[in-house]
Write an enzyme that holds these catalytic residues in place. Structure first.
Site: not given
Length: 394
Positions: A100, A144, A174, A250, A252, A348-349, A373
């Site tokens: 996504r 950074p 990304t 906004n 995103a 699910l442990g 974001e």
């Protein structure tokens, strides 16, 4: 646990499907079918290895599906509604937040920036290929040392005759290492301005960031701008200051409000299936009161999150959505999705930490989504300022 209803029917206990139009459901189903075929069988392996096989091929398939910049108009974009875009984000993030992110950085950050602020030459030159997925974009804002305070960025651009010279670095970007074009924001004598930077420009490099434990099925990079020379028309012609990048964020953040509910739904579906199939003390886990309480609480949070996303989507399509409302959606839904994944892990442990199930992958991914974001702290203060009228950022 009763098996009279399918898992999908039980996930729609509240009747949310009735709130969507036939066209909206068709978009959702087409994206879901693509995810089931192209992403779901492979994404756990991508996550484990920290790389996506044939990312350019995947991007082209997303382009063929029409979801890249799908809420934009013209230039090869699909011109779909905000709700349809949100549903696509939800289906992609049900597969993986990293996928996504690929779609939303392409469409809601890089493409939206060019579509909203670029010159006609920028739009004609980049948007058709980006919509088709034959060109990949990234968005260079975070640095950074400057995340939540982008106004203090150090990347700068200076004029040199008719050209611009860009110097600086961006972090946690990304798509950076695979991008064909980067939208880069920089300080200038005229304030913060945006630049369209072809990634083959001399002085531009994008080393990939390794050793991540989150968003591993996603390309994350540093952008290094070592006196990158650009023609004078590489700059966005009008926008100055933080208005430009924040308008993109906004877009995103709105998609994240939906996307997080996709990860939540995947976890909840896993929890329901596991609670039905796993037997302890002679009965299914779903037959124990504490497990039922967990499932009920998770479902309530999921239902409220989808309703909030849909409400914001209807407002977006009515052109009444405000940045404060987007912050409300991002803050609530990512936090709710992360809680749902963590609770599913307890059901699910030990199996909850295995990549045989999607839960720990969603959990780790959402730790990044919680921060990027806009952090929890920043969105909390945005909502707090809207409620009190007092700015508490500093």
């Amino acid at each position: 646990m009763s098996t009279q209803l399918s898992i999908s029917d039980r996930l729609d206990l509240a009747g949310l499907e009735d709130l969507f139009s036939e066209d909206e459901r068709a978009i959702q189903q087409s994206v879901r079918a693509m995810c089931e075929r192209r992403i779901d069988p492979y994404v756990a392996d991508w996550f484990e290895r920290g790389e996506i096989d044939d990312i350019r091929g995947l991007t082209k398939e997303l382009g063929q599906l029409g979801v890249l910049g799908m809420h934009l108009t013209g230039y090869g974009c699909a011109g779909m509604s905000g709700v349809e875009y949100g549903l696509a984000c939800m289906e992609l993030e049900a597969s993986d937040s990293g996928v996504r992110s690929l779609m939303s950085v392409q469409g809601s950050l890089a493409m939206f920036a060019i579509w909203r602020w670029g010159s006609e030459e920028h739009k004609q030159g980049w948007l058709p290929d980006m919509a088709a997925g034959t060109a990949i974009g990234c968005f260079g804002l975070t640095e950074p040392d400057h995340g939540s305070d982008p106004g203090s960025m150090r990347t700068h651009a200076r004029r040199d005759g008719d050209d611009w010279i860009l110097t600086g670095s961006k972090m946690w970007i990304t798509n950076g290492s695979v991008a064909d074009v980067a939208v880069v924001w920089a300080q200038t004598d005229e304030g913060i301005r945006g630049f369209v930077v072809p990634t083959d420009a001399p002085g531009f490099s994008a080393p990939m960031i390794k050793h991540k434990m989150s968003l591993r099925a996603s390309v994350t990079s540093e952008l290094v701008l070592d006196d990158v020379r650009l023609p004078g028309d590489a700059v966005f012609p009008e926008v100055r200051g933080l208005k430009g990048p924040l308008s993109c964020l906004n877009e995103a953040r709105y998609g994240i409000t939906w996307g997080a509910m996709g990860a939540a739904r995947s976890a909840l579906e896993t929890a329901l299936t596991y609670a039905e199939q796993r037997t302890q003390f002679g009965r299914p886990l779903g037959g124990f009161q504490l497990t039922q309480q967990k499932l009920a609480e998770m479902y309530l949070a999921y239902t409220k999150g989808v309703l909030l996303a849909l409400h914001l989507g209807r407002r977006k399509d009515a052109h009444t959505l405000t940045p404060n409302q987007v912050s409300l959606g991002k803050l609530n839904n990512v936090r709710a999705a992360l809680d749902i994944c963590r609770t599913t892990r307890t059901i699910l442990g030990a199996n909850g930490i295995s990549l045989e199930f999607p839960v720990i992958r969603h959990m780790n991914n959402l730790e990044s989504v919680l921060t990027y974001e806009g952090t929890v702290e920043m969105h909390t203060l945005v909502v707090g300022q809207a409620l009190t009228g007092e700015a508490a950022f500093r």
